[in-house]
Write a protein that holds these residues in place. Sequence first.
Motif, PDB file in Angstrom:
ATOM      1  N   ALA A 174       0.828  -1.210   0.000  1.00 25.89           N
ATOM      2  CA  ALA A 174       0.000   0.000   0.000  1.00 25.89           C
ATOM      3  C   ALA A 174       0.861   1.257   0.000  1.00 25.89           C
ATOM      4  CB  ALA A 174      -0.930  -0.015   1.214  1.00 25.89           C
ATOM      5  N   LEU A 175       1.953   1.234   0.753  1.00 21.89           N
ATOM      6  CA  LEU A 175       2.839   2.390   0.783  1.00 21.89           C
ATOM      7  C   LEU A 175       3.504   2.621  -0.570  1.00 21.89           C
ATOM      8  CD1 LEU A 175       4.603   2.013   4.253  1.00 21.89           C
ATOM      9  CD2 LEU A 175       3.080   3.856   3.564  1.00 21.89           C
ATOM     10  N   LEU A 176       4.040   1.566  -1.150  1.00 23.56           N
ATOM     11  CA  LEU A 176       4.758   1.706  -2.409  1.00 23.56           C
ATOM     12  C   LEU A 176       3.845   2.106  -3.559  1.00 23.56           C
ATOM     13  CD1 LEU A 176       7.142  -1.366  -2.100  1.00 23.56           C
ATOM     14  CD2 LEU A 176       7.782   1.037  -1.994  1.00 23.56           C
ATOM     15  N   ALA A 177       2.573   1.746  -3.462  1.00 26.36           N
ATOM     16  CA  ALA A 177       1.618   2.099  -4.513  1.00 26.36           C
ATOM     17  C   ALA A 177       1.048   3.498  -4.336  1.00 26.36           C
ATOM     18  CB  ALA A 177       0.475   1.080  -4.538  1.00 26.36           C
ATOM     19  N   SER A 178       1.368   4.145  -3.222  1.00 29.79           N
ATOM     20  CA  SER A 178       0.776   5.447  -2.921  1.00 29.79           C
ATOM     21  C   SER A 178       1.664   6.590  -3.409  1.00 29.79           C
ATOM     22  CB  SER A 178       0.558   5.583  -1.410  1.00 29.79           C
ATOM     23  OG  SER A 178       0.225   6.915  -1.070  1.00 29.79           O
ATOM     24  N   PRO A 179       1.106   7.520  -4.177  1.00 31.92           N
ATOM     25  CA  PRO A 179       1.872   8.712  -4.565  1.00 31.92           C
ATOM     26  C   PRO A 179       2.320   9.524  -3.343  1.00 31.92           C
ATOM     27  CG  PRO A 179      -0.134   8.509  -5.882  1.00 31.92           C
ATOM     28  CD  PRO A 179      -0.233   7.512  -4.778  1.00 31.92           C
ATOM     29  N   GLN A 180       1.540   9.450  -2.248  1.00 37.04           N
ATOM     30  CA  GLN A 180       1.922  10.156  -1.023  1.00 37.04           C
ATOM     31  C   GLN A 180       3.279   9.670  -0.524  1.00 37.04           C
ATOM     32  OE1 GLN A 180      -1.529   9.163   1.398  1.00 37.04           O
ATOM     33  NE2 GLN A 180      -2.144  11.301   1.402  1.00 37.04           N
ATOM     34  N   PHE A 181       3.484   8.368  -0.557  1.00 35.81           N
ATOM     35  CA  PHE A 181       4.737   7.789  -0.073  1.00 35.81           C
ATOM     36  C   PHE A 181       5.906   8.237  -0.955  1.00 35.81           C
ATOM     37  CE2 PHE A 181       7.852   4.243   0.058  1.00 35.81           C
ATOM     38  CZ  PHE A 181       8.231   4.371   1.383  1.00 35.81           C
ATOM     39  N   ALA A 182       5.680   8.267  -2.262  1.00 34.49           N
ATOM     40  CA  ALA A 182       6.730   8.696  -3.183  1.00 34.49           C
ATOM     41  C   ALA A 182       7.140  10.133  -2.894  1.00 34.49           C
ATOM     42  CB  ALA A 182       6.253   8.551  -4.621  1.00 34.49           C
ATOM     43  N   ARG A 183       6.171  10.999  -2.605  1.00 30.94           N
ATOM     44  CA  ARG A 183       6.497  12.388  -2.304  1.00 30.94           C
ATOM     45  C   ARG A 183       7.199  12.511  -0.953  1.00 30.94           C
ATOM     46  NH1 ARG A 183       1.256  13.245  -4.511  1.00 30.94           N
ATOM     47  NH2 ARG A 183       0.364  13.378  -2.412  1.00 30.94           N
ATOM     48  N   ALA A 184       6.711  11.762   0.031  1.00 29.33           N
ATOM     49  CA  ALA A 184       7.297  11.835   1.376  1.00 29.33           C
ATOM     50  C   ALA A 184       8.714  11.294   1.393  1.00 29.33           C
ATOM     51  CB  ALA A 184       6.431  11.060   2.369  1.00 29.33           C
TER      52      ALA A 184
END
Length: 323
Positions: A174-184
Amino acid sequence: MSNFLKETAVRDSVLQALALMTNIAPTVWRNAGGSFTGVAGDAITIRVPAYTEADSRTLRNGGVRNRRGLFESSVTVSLDTNLYRDVPLTDPNLTLDILSFNRQVLNPVLAAIARGIEKKVVTDAIEAATYAHQVAFNVNDPYSSIVAARKKLNLSNVPAGNRTLAVGADIAEALLASPQFARADQSGSTGALREGEIGRIAGMPVIESNAIAPNKAYAYHQTAYVLSLQAPAVPDGAPSGFTAVEDGYAIRLVQVMDSNSLNNIVAADVFVGAGPVMDVGSFDENGVWVPSENPDDSSSSEAGEETFVRGVELTLDEESSSS
């Protein structure tokens, strides 16, 4: 008798290899020892750093300075598990098959021990803790879930440094698929990620481990859990062998001969114990954890109760995952 364990390269590299094969163990408070002569089940007392508040006085008033000792927390861990791997090496193995002892024998053995250590830390320390703080992990807004866990650690007066977010497979996905994680994760660092680290979020490295349940994650400080690794003593009758201890890791390697088959036996051993670190104190009216400076002083009215506050448990929200 071929003697692999007198090789200096083996002795010098074995603990480095073991450390590189573990993901969770490097993130917890470790205590190690060599030539341990006790038995499995013996208890080891591990000390973790003291908590204290600074005193103050009005400048120039000449008041008497208050003097108080520091009180470290003690955690008793039982060495209730002997992780080992014995490998027989036959004449054909030694003569025809083994071209590199490190690659073909030592590394697979150390990998097995490393997986056992990871499972022990997760089962007896991380999963065994009763968490004062729990957070639902929302797959549609993972960053906010991690920030909520971070806030819980802050309210618990957990130091900002040496924090880790350990995640199971579903939450890692879920983290790796989230654009939020990529930005963070845009930290700007050019340093290489260590083994098992998939990025950083909310100031914490994110470590994925199959030892953790797929729907779970844990945000914690290094001192939240303790791991004791004790290397048993080398038997007097062993033709060769050694114990190695460094940086919180320990292991014993011995080589003997099976008198019935004339096979060499290469054996790796370590005694292991792990557990969560409890704190004595209480939450104030703002939800801030106030630790007791002397956790052993049960007579104090401000001592409070033992509570686990150095980590936060996150559980995948099934409703968010199905939407």
